[in-house]
Design a protein around this motif. Structure first.
Motif, PDB file in Angstrom:
ATOM      1  N   GLN A 197       2.710  14.131  -9.128  1.00 44.11           N
ATOM      2  CA  GLN A 197       3.722  15.182  -9.187  1.00 44.11           C
ATOM      3  C   GLN A 197       4.231  15.382 -10.603  1.00 44.11           C
ATOM      4  OE1 GLN A 197       6.723  14.140  -6.357  1.00 44.11           O
ATOM      5  NE2 GLN A 197       5.430  14.562  -4.560  1.00 44.11           N
ATOM      6  N   ALA A 198       4.456  14.249 -11.310  1.00 43.67           N
ATOM      7  CA  ALA A 198       4.925  14.362 -12.691  1.00 43.67           C
ATOM      8  C   ALA A 198       3.882  15.040 -13.566  1.00 43.67           C
ATOM      9  CB  ALA A 198       5.262  12.975 -13.241  1.00 43.67           C
ATOM     10  N   GLU A 199       2.613  14.667 -13.370  1.00 42.75           N
ATOM     11  CA  GLU A 199       1.563  15.317 -14.131  1.00 42.75           C
ATOM     12  C   GLU A 199       1.478  16.805 -13.803  1.00 42.75           C
ATOM     13  OE1 GLU A 199      -1.955  13.175 -13.255  1.00 42.75           O
ATOM     14  OE2 GLU A 199      -1.467  11.458 -14.563  1.00 42.75           O
ATOM     15  N   GLY A 200       1.678  17.143 -12.516  1.00 37.39           N
ATOM     16  CA  GLY A 200       1.672  18.556 -12.134  1.00 37.39           C
ATOM     17  C   GLY A 200       2.823  19.325 -12.771  1.00 37.39           C
ATOM     18  N   ARG A 201       4.009  18.698 -12.751  1.00 41.24           N
ATOM     19  CA  ARG A 201       5.153  19.378 -13.378  1.00 41.24           C
ATOM     20  C   ARG A 201       4.946  19.548 -14.883  1.00 41.24           C
ATOM     21  NH1 ARG A 201       8.030  15.936  -9.839  1.00 41.24           N
ATOM     22  NH2 ARG A 201       8.448  14.487 -11.553  1.00 41.24           N
ATOM     23  N   ARG A 202       4.354  18.516 -15.507  1.00 40.47           N
ATOM     24  CA  ARG A 202       4.102  18.608 -16.940  1.00 40.47           C
ATOM     25  C   ARG A 202       3.100  19.721 -17.241  1.00 40.47           C
ATOM     26  NH1 ARG A 202       1.130  13.679 -19.778  1.00 40.47           N
ATOM     27  NH2 ARG A 202      -0.537  14.592 -18.507  1.00 40.47           N
ATOM     28  N   GLU A 203       2.054  19.803 -16.426  1.00 44.51           N
ATOM     29  CA  GLU A 203       1.068  20.854 -16.629  1.00 44.51           C
ATOM     30  C   GLU A 203       1.675  22.233 -16.403  1.00 44.51           C
ATOM     31  OE1 GLU A 203      -2.727  22.090 -17.705  1.00 44.51           O
ATOM     32  OE2 GLU A 203      -1.846  20.093 -17.728  1.00 44.51           O
ATOM     33  N   ALA A 204       2.518  22.340 -15.334  1.00 38.26           N
ATOM     34  CA  ALA A 204       3.161  23.628 -15.069  1.00 38.26           C
ATOM     35  C   ALA A 204       4.111  24.019 -16.196  1.00 38.26           C
ATOM     36  CB  ALA A 204       3.914  23.567 -13.734  1.00 38.26           C
ATOM     37  N   LYS A 258       0.824  -1.205   0.000  1.00 38.01           N
ATOM     38  CA  LYS A 258       0.000   0.000   0.000  1.00 38.01           C
ATOM     39  C   LYS A 258       0.859   1.255   0.000  1.00 38.01           C
ATOM     40  CE  LYS A 258      -4.000  -2.084   0.196  1.00 38.01           C
ATOM     41  NZ  LYS A 258      -4.960  -2.006  -0.919  1.00 38.01           N
ATOM     42  N   ARG A 259       1.959   1.240   0.790  1.00 46.96           N
ATOM     43  CA  ARG A 259       2.837   2.406   0.832  1.00 46.96           C
ATOM     44  C   ARG A 259       3.486   2.647  -0.526  1.00 46.96           C
ATOM     45  NH1 ARG A 259       5.741   0.742   4.556  1.00 46.96           N
ATOM     46  NH2 ARG A 259       4.550   1.622   6.274  1.00 46.96           N
ATOM     47  N   ALA A 260       3.951   1.556  -1.174  1.00 43.56           N
ATOM     48  CA  ALA A 260       4.572   1.695  -2.496  1.00 43.56           C
ATOM     49  C   ALA A 260       3.561   2.205  -3.523  1.00 43.56           C
ATOM     50  CB  ALA A 260       5.153   0.350  -2.940  1.00 43.56           C
ATOM     51  N   GLU A 261       2.335   1.690  -3.456  1.00 44.42           N
ATOM     52  CA  GLU A 261       1.314   2.176  -4.376  1.00 44.42           C
ATOM     53  C   GLU A 261       1.020   3.656  -4.141  1.00 44.42           C
ATOM     54  OE1 GLU A 261      -2.021  -0.343  -3.845  1.00 44.42           O
ATOM     55  OE2 GLU A 261      -1.195  -2.020  -5.021  1.00 44.42           O
ATOM     56  N   GLY A 262       0.999   4.065  -2.863  1.00 47.13           N
ATOM     57  CA  GLY A 262       0.781   5.478  -2.563  1.00 47.13           C
ATOM     58  C   GLY A 262       1.894   6.357  -3.094  1.00 47.13           C
ATOM     59  N   GLN A 263       3.148   5.909  -2.886  1.00 45.68           N
ATOM     60  CA  GLN A 263       4.279   6.671  -3.404  1.00 45.68           C
ATOM     61  C   GLN A 263       4.249   6.745  -4.928  1.00 45.68           C
ATOM     62  OE1 GLN A 263       7.691   4.748  -1.753  1.00 45.68           O
ATOM     63  NE2 GLN A 263       7.367   5.567   0.323  1.00 45.68           N
ATOM     64  N   LYS A 264       3.890   5.614  -5.554  1.00 46.41           N
ATOM     65  CA  LYS A 264       3.788   5.599  -7.016  1.00 46.41           C
ATOM     66  C   LYS A 264       2.730   6.585  -7.491  1.00 46.41           C
ATOM     67  CE  LYS A 264       2.461   2.529 -10.817  1.00 46.41           C
ATOM     68  NZ  LYS A 264       2.038   1.153 -11.160  1.00 46.41           N
ATOM     69  N   ARG A 265       1.586   6.575  -6.829  1.00 41.31           N
ATOM     70  CA  ARG A 265       0.524   7.493  -7.204  1.00 41.31           C
ATOM     71  C   ARG A 265       0.926   8.939  -6.998  1.00 41.31           C
ATOM     72  NH1 ARG A 265      -3.377   8.038 -10.767  1.00 41.31           N
ATOM     73  NH2 ARG A 265      -5.054   9.420 -10.016  1.00 41.31           N
TER      74      ARG A 265
END
Length: 319
Positions: free
Chosen positions: A214-221, A202-209
């Motif tokens: 974050q990557a999507e946010g950086r791409r949008e920015a 669950k922790r790994a899935e949370g970090q992955k998500r």
């Protein structure tokens, strides 16, 4: 003489009365009586009032027809894996045929008791200790089947056999307790490990998500920054085109506007610097003022020509 005859008559009458009453049999509820004539069984009397032949018939056995319970005393049994255990129980039975229960077996209760004890040792001796402790229902069913079949010729129905207690030796009990404790600790360790694994997943899935977001946010920015820079470059190019066009037409005010703009931008860059600074200005303040005046004249002319006006930010006044 008369007295003698009266006595004889009285005795005869009394004998007749006793004889009549001896031929009356009352059977209580829950019992059945067997009748013997000259020692031979003839019939069975059910509950109620009956008449039999005096001096010829007599009551042979009084058989209880209600369901009865018989205790099986504690006895030692050797299991298939050579473990010595002590076991006891109870037997529930009911006599269905009073004549068979009276004449087919001597001492019915003792016969049922011994038959149950011997079959108890047989059935329990064919099982391992673990099966013995965990399959009491199977033991009861097998015992009842065997004993009921054996008692059918006696007119008896075995309704239930229950094993009350099974006591293994003390050392075996202690070993079983240690085994149970070890098994429970093993299951607890397995459950704890599975819980930790689920937690890590669950922790790994949370970090992955989170990383994906974050990557999507950086791409949008980045997309927004690129769009802003593109529009700024378009505006700058348009302004430069307008200034170049004005210069090409010989308008000196456009040159003043261009120089003043770069001058103001340079001053703003120095002002935003976080370090301490000392600026020497080798030009006169009147030059800057005149450049600003040229900018205003340029915009006035552009407005008269009908060209779009470009907004100019506030410029700090130099003392």
């Amino acid at each position: 003489m008369l007295e003698m005859s009266s006595i004889v008559v009285g005795l005869v009458v009394l004998f007749v009365i006793v004889l009549i009453f001896s031929g009356v049999v009352m059977v209580k509820q829950g019992y059945e009586y067997t009748i013997e004539r000259f020692g031979r069984y003839t019939n069975t009397l059910s509950p109620g009032l009956h008449l039999i032949m005096p001096l010829v018939d007599r009551v042979g056995h009084r058989m209880l027809m209600m369901e009865q319970v018989l205790d099986i005393p504690t006895q030692e049994v050797i299991t298939r894996d050579n473990a010595m255990v002590a076991a006891d129980g109870v037997v529930f039975y009911q006599v269905l045929d009073a004549s068979k229960g009276s004449y087919e077996v001597n001492n019915l209760q003792l016969a049922i008791l011994n038959l149950t004890m011997t079959n108890l040792r047989t059935v329990m001796g064919s099982m391992d200790l673990d099966e013995l402790l965990s399959k009491r229902d199977d033991i009861n069913a097998r015992l009842m089947s065997v004993v009921d079949e054996a008692t059918q010729p006696w007119g008896v129905k075995i309704t239930r056999i229950e094993i009350k207690d099974i006591e293994p030796p003390r050392d075996i009990v202690d070993a079983m307790a240690r085994q149970m404790k070890a098994e429970r600790e093993k299951r607890a360790a397995i459950l704890e490990a599975e819980g930790q694994r689920e937690s890590e997943i669950k922790r790994a899935e949370g970090q992955k998500r989170a990383a994906i977001l974050q990557a999507e946010g950086r791409r949008e920015a980045a997309y927004k920054d690129a769009e802003a820079r593109e529009r700024e470059a378009e505006a700058e190019a348009k302004a430069t085109e307008m200034v170049s066009k004005a210069i090409g037409e010989g308008n000196a005010q456009a040159i003043n506007y261009f120089v003043a703009q770069k001058y103001v931008e340079a001053l703003q860059g120095f002002a935003r610097s976080p370090n301490e600074k000392l600026i020497f200005m080798p030009m006169e303040s009147t030059g800057i003022i005149s450049s600003l005046g040229g900018i205003s004249e340029l915009f006035k002319e552009l407005n008269k020509d009908g060209t779009p006006r470009r907004s100019v930010g506030s410029v700090p006044r130099t003392e």
